[in-house]
Scaffold this motif. Structure first.
Motif, PDB file in Angstrom:
ATOM      1  N   LYS A  17     -37.093  31.288  -0.854  1.00 39.20           N
ATOM      2  CA  LYS A  17     -36.802  30.047  -0.274  1.00 39.20           C
ATOM      3  C   LYS A  17     -35.789  30.122   0.805  1.00 39.20           C
ATOM      4  N   ASN A  18     -34.931  30.976   1.031  1.00 39.73           N
ATOM      5  CA  ASN A  18     -33.877  31.026   1.922  1.00 39.73           C
ATOM      6  C   ASN A  18     -34.575  32.123   3.318  1.00 39.73           C
ATOM      7  N   ASN A  19     -35.764  32.170   3.183  1.00 39.93           N
ATOM      8  CA  ASN A  19     -36.387  32.945   4.547  1.00 39.93           C
ATOM      9  C   ASN A  19     -35.810  34.382   4.635  1.00 39.93           C
TER      10      ASN A  19
ATOM     11  N   ARG B  89     -46.649  34.858   7.498  1.00 42.18           N
ATOM     12  CA  ARG B  89     -45.306  34.898   8.087  1.00 42.18           C
ATOM     13  C   ARG B  89     -44.559  35.282   7.417  1.00 42.18           C
TER      14      ARG B  89
ATOM     15  N   GLN C 203     -41.492  34.137   6.979  1.00 39.65           N
ATOM     16  CA  GLN C 203     -40.623  32.784   6.368  1.00 39.65           C
ATOM     17  C   GLN C 203     -41.407  32.424   5.140  1.00 39.65           C
TER      18      GLN C 203
HETATM   19  C1  LIG Z   1     -37.571  28.483   6.245  1.00 40.14           C
HETATM   20  O1  LIG Z   1     -38.568  28.505   7.294  1.00 40.14           O
HETATM   21  C2  LIG Z   1     -39.367  27.385   7.196  1.00 40.14           C
HETATM   22  C3  LIG Z   1     -40.485  27.690   8.014  1.00 40.14           C
HETATM   23  O2  LIG Z   1     -39.896  27.983   9.355  1.00 40.14           O
HETATM   24  C4  LIG Z   1     -38.484  26.043   7.267  1.00 40.14           C
HETATM   25  O3  LIG Z   1     -39.549  25.103   7.334  1.00 40.14           O
HETATM   26  C5  LIG Z   1     -37.466  26.044   6.242  1.00 40.14           C
HETATM   27  O4  LIG Z   1     -36.894  24.959   6.661  1.00 40.14           O
HETATM   28  C6  LIG Z   1     -36.645  27.397   6.129  1.00 40.14           C
HETATM   29  N1  LIG Z   1     -35.787  27.318   5.090  1.00 40.14           N
HETATM   30  C7  LIG Z   1     -34.696  27.587   5.331  1.00 40.14           C
HETATM   31  C8  LIG Z   1     -33.955  27.428   4.020  1.00 40.14           C
HETATM   32  O5  LIG Z   1     -34.075  28.006   6.309  1.00 40.14           O
END
Ligand SMILES: *[C@@H]1O[C@H](CO)[C@@H](O)[C@H](O)[C@H]1NC(C)=O
Ligand SMILES: *[C@@H]1O[C@H](CO)[C@@H](O)[C@H](O)[C@H]1NC(C)=O
Ligand SMILES: *[C@@H]1O[C@H](CO)[C@@H](O)[C@H](O)[C@H]1NC(C)=O
Ligand SMILES: *[C@@H]1O[C@H](CO)[C@@H](O)[C@H](O)[C@H]1NC(C)=O
Ligand SMILES: *[C@@H]1O[C@H](CO)[C@@H](O)[C@H](O)[C@H]1NC(C)=O
Ligand SMILES: *[C@@H]1O[C@H](CO)[C@@H](O)[C@H](O)[C@H]1NC(C)=O
Ligand SMILES: *[C@@H]1O[C@H](CO)[C@@H](O)[C@H](O)[C@H]1NC(C)=O
Length: 648
Positions: free
Chosen positions: A469-471, A497, A499
């Motif tokens: 969730k937090n990439n 990817r 993310q």
């Molecule tokens: C994680 O990455 C996705 C794709 O780039 C983005 O849509 C999402 O907002 C990001 N989430 C956070 C918590 O940064």
């Protein structure tokens, strides 16, 4: 009675003729070499041995280590000499020579590696005391770490006494005008939760661990420093480059499960390969010059002392050349913490957390390091110091680094889980586009560790959703003594990817040579082969470490092998999301200057590179494993036999 008399007879008849001498009588500092000479052994046996003792009054069975006299080429003449570099243990050493024969081997009295421990019935002679010139006073085992404040650097070191010590530092080597007082801490035998840590064999006085913080540093500047005091003497002058939040380039050297090598045999087997790991990292640090900082991450299973206290001294002496120049960051591993008395024992973990700390219960780890953050847990010892250095994070350049504990509660609802959640949620991605999480036991591995299945499932259930969730960009793990890189992955499924699908790597290949094997065919236990599933992009068995290089656009991880100091696998991770696996997209990588076939192969254009990588990784692992095993006697006919399941 007869044995007692005959031992007396032996000692009195033989010791009068055997002589021993040491040179010099005094060593200046850790790493200096002592030469022990003997003569007059009338009927030498190939098991006669030299015992190394500190403090000098230790009973015969409580040696620090030993060497066979056969190490000296002319031992059969009854005379010879052995030279060994020694570590200052803050008390004197003596050396004793014992006669020992095959018929006296006691098959029940074994070391941790199942070799017989030497017999102590026939003492032939004992040397004078060997002193370290500044034994108690001189600060040693210097190591740095970041604090929670950007413009600070922590320095820790050990001395024999608890008198006041300071750090003095400055930008000019000849003018160390800024001074901070260090605080001293120690732990006692009664804080260890079990043997060998609390036994006379394993315990030695650990001295005082001092801790000082250099403050108000400018960012990205080279500082010189020295620890000690006017009264008791100073360390050498060391230097580091301070943390720079705005640096263009982030650099880290990362690995797990390293341990250290000792120049003698002892109750436990040391980690010879750790010497190469330190050597190559030192090469890389020295190449950085005067304005680039870096950090080291050692993600659990630190010294492998496991209750033999002086191994911590040997470890810190071995890493000092790197740890006095760059911050040395750590995670807790099973070999620091685990013991059945520890409070964290959920029902699913009955096979997970065993006795791997040798009774240390995290105490030396908690006193000898002081990491950022404020995490702590009770230990199983009612009055023992708390376990600390469990979870924390810091920013360095374009990377947010997070360290977690897989040995204590990480489940939803716990303190650590809350920390990880709020930490990941508060990352400023424009400042640090990349997030690297590190812990000891892997969430993903293709090695067979049946015992760890339950914890992997719990990590995927509780922690992975937070990472996804937090990439989180990259997750690094140790515990398995190999290198393995996965595809960007989530819930066991490869993604495109990072993310939403962090790239996982297992990097427990820094030195410990007991290896859990890869997963064999379950239906052919007699002829095991070890297929590599598609999610595992690269598996390697060569010892080494990884180099992380990042700027705002790209993070690159390179696997450096110890046998040639060169790069064997690369993954590039772009801030945009792309994960470029196995080769360099523009065909040239300034970090790789290599004539080796491996590096050359990476430049072959096209899709075959990945396939080659997979095959090569597989065979490198296979051959280096075979080589190791033939040395340690743990293989029969070159087959892949699990060395020791609990030993990771
Ligand atoms: C994680 O990455 C996705 C794709 O780039 C983005 O849509 C999402 O907002 C990001 N989430 C956070 C918590 O940064
Ligand atoms: C030890 O230190 C003394 C005094 O500083 C010096 O004279 C001697 O050469 C040193 N010995 C070694 C082996 O470095
Ligand atoms: C060091 O001391 C000098 C003189 O007292 C002071 O000007 C300087 O700010 C100090 N520097 C640090 C890094 O504390
Ligand atoms: C070592 O620890 C065990 C378990 O806590 C305890 O029973 C034993 O008495 C301790 N030994 C010493 C020498 O303190
Ligand atoms: C660290 O934690 C302890 C206990 O949880 C608390 O009392 C203390 O104030 C904390 N210190 C910092 C610097 O957060
Ligand atoms: C995030 O980082 C950027 C770039 O360093 C900075 O300009 C901005 O103020 C930061 N945001 C917050 C909320 O700290
Ligand atoms: C994970 O995968 C399993 C089986 O492939 C599936 O049943 C489960 O719903 C998935 N979990 C999540 C959180 O996607």
């Amino acid at each position: 009675m007869i044995t007692v008399i005959s031992i007396f007879f032996l000692i009195s008849s033989v010791s009068s003729t055997v002589t021993i001498s040491i040179s010099p009588q005094t060593l200046n500092r850790t790493g200096d070499t002592i030469t022990i000479k003997w003569s007059g052994i009338s009927s030498p046996s190939d098991l006669d041995w030299l015992g190394i003792y500190s403090p000098p009054e230790s009973p015969h069975d409580n040696f620090i280590g030993y060497k066979f006299l056969t190490d000296s080429p002319n031992w059969q003449t009854g005379s010879g000499s052995i030279s060994i570099p020694l570590t200052n243990l803050r008390s004197d050493y003596t050396f004793r020579i014992f006669h020992w024969t095959q018929s006296e081997i006691n098959p029940k009295h074994n070391d941790h590696d199942h070799n017989p421990l030497p017999g102590t019935h026939h003492l032939l002679t004992e040397s004078n005391r060997l002193t370290f010139r500044f034994g108690l006073n001189v600060p040693e085992q210097i190591h740095l770490a970041f604090t929670d404040t950007v413009n600070e650097m922590r320095v820790m070191f050990v001395t024999g006494d608890g008198e006041e010590r300071v750090v003095r530092y400055g930008e000019v080597k000849e003018k160390l005008e800024n001074v901070t007082v260090a605080r001293g801490f120690r732990y006692e035998l009664k804080h260890m939760c079990h043997a060998p840590a609390n036994s006379t064999i394993g315990w030695r006085d650990p001295g005082w661990s001092f801790d000082a913080v250099m403050k108000n540093l400018q960012q990205g500047v080279k500082y010189y420093y020295q620890v000690g005091s006017e009264l008791r003497g100073w360390s050498e002058i060391h230097s580091f480059v301070s943390r720079n939040e705005n640096s263009e380039e982030t650099l880290a050297f990362m690995f797990g499960d390293m341990g250290c090598a000792t120049p003698y045999k002892t109750y436990i087997r040391g980690e010879e390969e750790s010497l190469s790991t330190v050597k190559w990292i030192l090469r890389d640090i020295e190449a950085l010059g005067d304005d680039k900082g870096a950090v080291v991450s050692h993600i659990g299973d630190i010294s492998y002392a496991r209750g033999y206290s002086w191994i911590w001294d040997e470890f810190f002496a071995q890493i000092e050349p790197i740890a006095s120049k760059v911050p040395y960051h750590v995670c807790i591993g099973n070999h620091e913490y685990d013991w059945p008395m520890q409070p964290w024992k959920p029902d699913w973990a009955s096979y997970v957390y065993g006795k791997d700390s040798g009774g240390e219960c995290g105490v030396p780890y908690s006193v000898k390091f002081n990491m950022p953050g404020n995490s702590s847990e009770d230990t199983g010892m009612v009055n023992g110091p708390q376990t600390r250095n469990l979870y924390y994070s810091y920013d360095m350049g374009s990377v947010h680094f997070v360290y977690i504990s897989t040995e204590t509660d990480f489940l939803k609802g716990g303190k650590q889980y809350s920390f990880i959640k709020s930490d990941l949620e508060s990352v400023n991605r424009s400042k640090t586009p990349f997030v690297v999480v590190q812990g000891h036991r892997p969430m993903y591995t293709t090695s067979t560790k049946v015992r760890d299945t339950a914890i992997r499932q719990k990590m995927i259930e509780h922690l992975e959703p937070l990472f996804v969730k937090n990439n989180v960009t990259v997750a690094l793990w140790g515990h398995v003594h190999r290198y393995e890189r996965f595809c960007p992955i989530s819930n066991n499924t490869c993604g495109e990817r990072w993310q939403g699908s962090p790239v996982h790597l297992v990097i427990g290949m820094a030195g410990k040579d007991t290896q859990p094997i890869w997963e064999p065919r379950p239906n052919h236990p007699d002829v095991p082969i070890f297929p590599q599933p598609a999610r595992s992009m690269y598996r390697g068995g060569e010892f080494g470490y990884i180099r992380l290089v990042a700027n705002k656009e790209k993070l690159t991880l390179s696997y450096v092998g110890n046998h040639d100091g060169e790069v064997h696998d690369v993954v590039e991770i772009l801030a945009s999301g792309e994960v470029i696996s196995g080769s360099d997209d523009d065909g040239k990588d300034s970090n790789i200057e290599s004539k080796s076939e491996f590096a050359v192969l990476w430049y072959i254009e096209g899709a075959s590179v990945m396939v080659l990588g997979v095959i090569l990784g597989y065979f490198i692992g296979f051959f280096s494993r075979k080589k190791k095993e033939s040395g340690t006697g743990s293989s029969s006919n070159g087959r892949w036999i699990q060395v020791k399941n609990e030993e990771t």
